[in-house]
Design a protein around this motif. Sequence first.
Motif, PDB file in Angstrom:
ATOM      1  N   PRO A  71       2.911   2.183  11.313  1.00  0.00           N
ATOM      2  CA  PRO A  71       1.920   3.440  10.703  1.00  0.00           C
ATOM      3  C   PRO A  71       2.308   3.858   9.301  1.00  0.00           C
ATOM      4  O   PRO A  71       3.648   3.509   9.179  1.00  0.00           O
ATOM      5  CB  PRO A  71       1.632   4.524  11.549  1.00  0.00           C
ATOM      6  N   SER A  72       2.025   4.540   8.238  1.00  0.00           N
ATOM      7  CA  SER A  72       2.523   5.078   7.286  1.00  0.00           C
ATOM      8  C   SER A  72       4.418   5.918   7.547  1.00  0.00           C
ATOM      9  O   SER A  72       3.824   6.673   8.733  1.00  0.00           O
ATOM     10  CB  SER A  72       1.325   5.957   6.372  1.00  0.00           C
ATOM     11  N   ALA A 122      -5.425  -3.435  15.987  1.00  0.00           N
ATOM     12  CA  ALA A 122      -5.765  -3.106  15.076  1.00  0.00           C
ATOM     13  C   ALA A 122      -4.713  -4.252  14.158  1.00  0.00           C
ATOM     14  O   ALA A 122      -3.457  -3.740  14.495  1.00  0.00           O
ATOM     15  CB  ALA A 122      -5.547  -1.836  14.075  1.00  0.00           C
ATOM     16  N   GLY A 127      -7.696   7.440  14.099  1.00  0.00           N
ATOM     17  CA  GLY A 127      -6.923   8.247  13.304  1.00  0.00           C
ATOM     18  C   GLY A 127      -7.657   9.082  11.851  1.00  0.00           C
ATOM     19  O   GLY A 127      -7.389  10.183  11.050  1.00  0.00           O
ATOM     20  N   ARG A 154     -12.419   2.853   7.281  1.00  0.00           N
ATOM     21  CA  ARG A 154     -11.635   3.113   6.567  1.00  0.00           C
ATOM     22  C   ARG A 154     -11.390   2.723   5.414  1.00  0.00           C
ATOM     23  O   ARG A 154     -10.764   1.275   4.806  1.00  0.00           O
ATOM     24  CB  ARG A 154     -10.227   3.587   7.059  1.00  0.00           C
ATOM     25  N   GLU A 214      -3.687   3.493   1.309  1.00  0.00           N
ATOM     26  CA  GLU A 214      -3.377   2.661   2.893  1.00  0.00           C
ATOM     27  C   GLU A 214      -4.417   1.209   2.264  1.00  0.00           C
ATOM     28  O   GLU A 214      -5.577   1.462   1.883  1.00  0.00           O
ATOM     29  CB  GLU A 214      -3.895   3.261   4.275  1.00  0.00           C
ATOM     30  N   SER A 215      -4.401   0.873   3.816  1.00  0.00           N
ATOM     31  CA  SER A 215      -5.354  -0.714   3.615  1.00  0.00           C
ATOM     32  C   SER A 215      -6.406   0.165   4.499  1.00  0.00           C
ATOM     33  O   SER A 215      -6.946   0.911   4.498  1.00  0.00           O
ATOM     34  CB  SER A 215      -4.492  -1.879   4.780  1.00  0.00           C
ATOM     35  N   THR A 271      -9.607  -2.457  22.086  1.00  0.00           N
ATOM     36  CA  THR A 271      -8.918  -3.623  20.219  1.00  0.00           C
ATOM     37  C   THR A 271      -7.825  -3.079  19.748  1.00  0.00           C
ATOM     38  O   THR A 271      -6.932  -2.177  20.594  1.00  0.00           O
ATOM     39  CB  THR A 271     -10.464  -2.858  20.018  1.00  0.00           C
ATOM     40  N   ARG A 321       2.889  12.084  16.234  1.00  0.00           N
ATOM     41  CA  ARG A 321       1.781  11.926  15.568  1.00  0.00           C
ATOM     42  C   ARG A 321       1.165  11.981  17.425  1.00  0.00           C
ATOM     43  O   ARG A 321       1.372  11.385  18.346  1.00  0.00           O
ATOM     44  CB  ARG A 321       1.835   9.973  15.020  1.00  0.00           C
ATOM     45  N   HIS A 335       1.555  -5.249  12.374  1.00  0.00           N
ATOM     46  CA  HIS A 335       2.232  -5.830  11.444  1.00  0.00           C
ATOM     47  C   HIS A 335       2.767  -7.545  11.545  1.00  0.00           C
ATOM     48  O   HIS A 335       3.896  -7.908  12.352  1.00  0.00           O
ATOM     49  CB  HIS A 335       3.252  -5.497  10.161  1.00  0.00           C
ATOM     50  N   ARG A 386      -2.595  -6.626  10.240  1.00  0.00           N
ATOM     51  CA  ARG A 386      -2.463  -6.431   8.888  1.00  0.00           C
ATOM     52  C   ARG A 386      -1.488  -7.868   8.150  1.00  0.00           C
ATOM     53  O   ARG A 386      -0.317  -7.100   9.367  1.00  0.00           O
ATOM     54  CB  ARG A 386      -2.776  -5.270   8.351  1.00  0.00           C
ATOM     55  N   ASN A 429      -4.292   8.384  18.543  1.00  0.00           N
ATOM     56  CA  ASN A 429      -4.005   7.695  17.562  1.00  0.00           C
ATOM     57  C   ASN A 429      -3.076   6.124  17.043  1.00  0.00           C
ATOM     58  O   ASN A 429      -2.373   6.129  16.933  1.00  0.00           O
ATOM     59  CB  ASN A 429      -3.271   8.235  16.375  1.00  0.00           C
ATOM     60  N   SER A 470     -12.912   5.338  13.956  1.00  0.00           N
ATOM     61  CA  SER A 470     -11.681   5.185  14.011  1.00  0.00           C
ATOM     62  C   SER A 470     -10.985   6.833  14.856  1.00  0.00           C
ATOM     63  O   SER A 470     -10.882   6.996  14.050  1.00  0.00           O
ATOM     64  CB  SER A 470     -10.780   4.635  12.943  1.00  0.00           C
ATOM     65  N   THR A 517       0.895  -0.842   0.334  1.00  0.00           N
ATOM     66  CA  THR A 517      -0.059   0.165   0.252  1.00  0.00           C
ATOM     67  C   THR A 517       0.705   1.153   0.070  1.00  0.00           C
ATOM     68  O   THR A 517       0.833   1.852  -0.566  1.00  0.00           O
ATOM     69  CB  THR A 517      -0.831  -0.037   1.177  1.00  0.00           C
TER      70      THR A 517
HETATM   71  O1  TXA Z   1      -1.669   0.441   4.495  1.00  0.00           O
HETATM   72  C1  TXA Z   1      -1.461   0.896   6.100  1.00  0.00           C
HETATM   73  O2  TXA Z   1      -2.749   0.561   6.542  1.00  0.00           O
HETATM   74  C2  TXA Z   1       0.065   1.052   5.947  1.00  0.00           C
HETATM   75  C3  TXA Z   1       0.993  -0.062   5.757  1.00  0.00           C
HETATM   76  C4  TXA Z   1       2.000   0.979   6.110  1.00  0.00           C
HETATM   77  O3  TXA Z   1       0.514  -0.852   6.165  1.00  0.00           O
HETATM   78  N1  TXA Z   1      -0.494   1.553   7.832  1.00  0.00           N
HETATM   79  C5  TXA Z   1      -1.088   2.891   7.784  1.00  0.00           C
HETATM   80  O4  TXA Z   1      -1.474   2.935   8.938  1.00  0.00           O
HETATM   81  O5  TXA Z   1      -2.255   3.431   6.919  1.00  0.00           O
HETATM   82  P1  TXA Z   1      -1.495   4.597  10.084  1.00  0.00           P
HETATM   83  O6  TXA Z   1      -1.151   4.147  11.523  1.00  0.00           O
HETATM   84  O7  TXA Z   1      -1.214   5.877   9.105  1.00  0.00           O
HETATM   85  O8  TXA Z   1      -3.746   4.108   9.795  1.00  0.00           O
HETATM   86  C6  TXA Z   1      -3.913   3.301  10.938  1.00  0.00           C
HETATM   87  C7  TXA Z   1      -5.023   3.349  11.082  1.00  0.00           C
HETATM   88  C8  TXA Z   1      -5.526   5.084  11.748  1.00  0.00           C
HETATM   89  O9  TXA Z   1      -6.852   5.643  10.893  1.00  0.00           O
HETATM   90  C9  TXA Z   1      -5.921   4.650  13.093  1.00  0.00           C
HETATM   91  O10 TXA Z   1      -7.001   5.586  13.901  1.00  0.00           O
HETATM   92  C10 TXA Z   1      -6.807   3.068  12.477  1.00  0.00           C
HETATM   93  O11 TXA Z   1      -6.021   2.868  11.406  1.00  0.00           O
HETATM   94  N2  TXA Z   1      -6.410   1.968  14.003  1.00  0.00           N
HETATM   95  C11 TXA Z   1      -5.500   1.695  14.421  1.00  0.00           C
HETATM   96  N3  TXA Z   1      -5.728   0.885  15.677  1.00  0.00           N
HETATM   97  C12 TXA Z   1      -6.927   1.047  15.617  1.00  0.00           C
HETATM   98  C13 TXA Z   1      -8.043   0.743  16.596  1.00  0.00           C
HETATM   99  N4  TXA Z   1      -7.811  -0.511  17.527  1.00  0.00           N
HETATM  100  N5  TXA Z   1      -9.204   0.947  16.120  1.00  0.00           N
HETATM  101  C14 TXA Z   1      -9.968   1.307  15.402  1.00  0.00           C
HETATM  102  N6  TXA Z   1      -8.868   2.270  14.210  1.00  0.00           N
HETATM  103  C15 TXA Z   1      -7.942   2.161  14.756  1.00  0.00           C
END
Ligand code: TXA
Length: 341
Positions: free
Chosen positions: A143-144, A120, A229, A196, A181-182, A118, A59, A68, A122, A63, A227, A36
């Motif tokens: 994260p990104s 997250a 973020g 998302r 992103e995913s 919870t 950050r 991974h 992947r 958030n 979420s 991604t």
């Molecule tokens: O494609 C992707 O997902 C990339 C690559 C690097 O794997 N990663 C990514 O991570 O986009 P980041 O941190 O930029 O975005 C993660 C999103 C954020 O919006 C965050 O709030 C949400 O996932 N998130 C993480 N843990 C969560 C949880 N327990 N409940 C709800 N949302 C969560």
Amino acid sequence: TIRWKINTGETDFLEAIEAAAAMLKEGKTVAFPTETVYGLGADATNPQAVDNIFRAKGRPQDNPLIAHVATIEQLKQLVTYIPPYAEKLIEAYSPGPITYVLKDNGTCAENVTAGLETVAVRIPDHPVALALLKKTGRPVAAPSANISGKPSPTTADHVWEDLQGKIAGLIDGGPTGVGVESTVIDCTGDVPIILRPGGITKEQLEEVAGTVVIDPGLTDQKEKPKSPGMKYRHYAPEIPLWLVEGGPSVLQKLIDKKRKAGLKVAVLASTMTCSQLEGDALYPLGEDLAEIAARLYEGLRTFKKGDYDLILCETFPEEGIGQAIMNRLRKAASNTLTAAD
Ligand code: TXA
Ligand code: MG
């Protein structure tokens, strides 16, 4: 920052992976490619290591990060329960551009989940990411790999521009594929909820899980996103970005109007639309939605302060990956114009 340039066909591949995995195990941060965007990784079980991510990116602490892992077995080791529909999705789309929010069992450090119940998780579909995760043998929070608020990085140069000197390592594995992103889905209720939109589309989720809900907080200004973020403004280019609804003729009218007012106007649009326009700088994003997704963040990073005053960008159909494209563009944009403007 040590930077490794690797080609998955070459023999130095494993050396770089071993060095990067050693850094991660020591609690350092390493940026790496996924299918991604580039991620900024740290050992998810080590709170100090995870803190290095928050500091490098600037950050907000509230958030949470995505853990991974390389395999479905490893994913299961981080959570208490996986509902049957989520099992089906995991079987169908792992590895792939999808993140599952499940009940946390406490294996990851508390700052990974920002104290939520919870976590997250992947499994990325990229040979470099998978090799690094296997070698590290632990969940890697990532994260990104951009400064918070900026467009996510789709090349190693984007990561370098944002984080050089602030992180221990960067694995350059070339441009990422999907470009956005995913898809993040909440799998703690009776049906999956899209928190998302991303690389796996709503249509693909429905094929496997039947009913799929979109978090109302994504579209309704009055609802709070589920979420954390998604409440932040994000993906912002250096200069203002305005969306333009109504197609090429409306876009041309607005380009002309802004240029007459003395502004230097850059344009982001499909290759087809660009071929019908005249402007100071036209950036063709691609022929179809998949190509547009892949080039979107590069497009948002291209136009710098001093060279241009304003980016005008056309809107895209919200089907398939178009949902993720428009979600990111709405967050990046400070204004939306129509034929009436
Ligand atoms: O494609 C992707 O997902 C990339 C690559 C690097 O794997 N990663 C990514 O991570 O986009 P980041 O941190 O930029 O975005 C993660 C999103 C954020 O919006 C965050 O709030 C949400 O996932 N998130 C993480 N843990 C969560 C949880 N327990 N409940 C709800 N949302 C969560
Ligand atoms: Mg991000």
